[in-house]
Design a protein around this motif. Structure first.
Motif, PDB file in Angstrom:
ATOM      1  N   GLN A  23      13.768  94.003  69.899  1.00 23.62           N
ATOM      2  CA  GLN A  23      12.734  94.031  68.302  1.00 23.62           C
ATOM      3  C   GLN A  23      11.445  94.829  68.413  1.00 23.62           C
ATOM      4  O   GLN A  23      11.900  95.837  67.517  1.00 23.62           O
ATOM      5  N   LYS A  29      18.881 102.010  68.573  1.00 24.03           N
ATOM      6  CA  LYS A  29      19.054 100.778  70.055  1.00 24.03           C
ATOM      7  C   LYS A  29      20.928 101.061  69.818  1.00 24.03           C
ATOM      8  O   LYS A  29      21.586 101.534  69.135  1.00 24.03           O
ATOM      9  N   ARG A  31      25.278 100.349  70.704  1.00 18.69           N
ATOM     10  CA  ARG A  31      25.919  99.407  69.680  1.00 18.69           C
ATOM     11  C   ARG A  31      25.753  97.495  70.381  1.00 18.69           C
ATOM     12  O   ARG A  31      25.529  96.512  69.803  1.00 18.69           O
ATOM     13  N   TYR A  34      22.477  95.810  69.738  1.00 16.88           N
ATOM     14  CA  TYR A  34      22.542  95.127  68.147  1.00 16.88           C
ATOM     15  C   TYR A  34      23.255  93.792  68.944  1.00 16.88           C
ATOM     16  O   TYR A  34      23.311  93.278  67.932  1.00 16.88           O
ATOM     17  N   SER A  38      22.200  90.458  67.790  1.00 18.63           N
ATOM     18  CA  SER A  38      22.557  89.093  67.364  1.00 18.63           C
ATOM     19  C   SER A  38      23.294  88.030  67.730  1.00 18.63           C
ATOM     20  O   SER A  38      24.039  87.295  66.567  1.00 18.63           O
TER      21      SER A  38
END
Length: 101
Positions: A23, A29, A31, A34, A38
């Motif tokens: 972050q 960013k 894919r 992410y 996540s």
């Protein structure tokens, strides 16, 4: 071991780097960034950072470490059978399939 081909030492280092920078990294960013942010998180274990899956809270193991974890678990259970060894492994680790045990 071919069954964990995607979770190599190199990929684990990459995931750890993404999680650390995560972050706080400015700019766009990817894919993959992410997805990693996540899906995974870092956990400190004996002065070592390990990757765990957020959904299950279980550790992910590199293909190089899987055989030693299987052997150590098998021995610690008093040389229990495949089912008990697998059950014990799947309580802690997320990516070691039955075919490896």
């Amino acid at each position: 071991m071919a069954f964990l081909a995607l979770w190599t030492d190199q990929y684990e280092r990459k995931v750890i780097r993404i999680l650390k920078e995560g972050q706080f990294r400015p700019g766009a960013k990817s894919r993959e960034d992410y997805h990693v942010l996540s899906t995974f998180q870092l956990a400190k274990l004996a002065d070592t950072e390990k990757v765990i899956r957020k959904k299950t809270g279980k550790f992910l193991v590199t293909d190089a470490r899987a055989p030693e974890i299987i052997a150590a678990t098998h021995a610690s259970l008093g040389h229990a059978g495949e089912k008990k060894t697998l059950q014990n492994i799947t309580d802690t680790y997320d990516n070691i399939p039955m075919s490896a045990v």
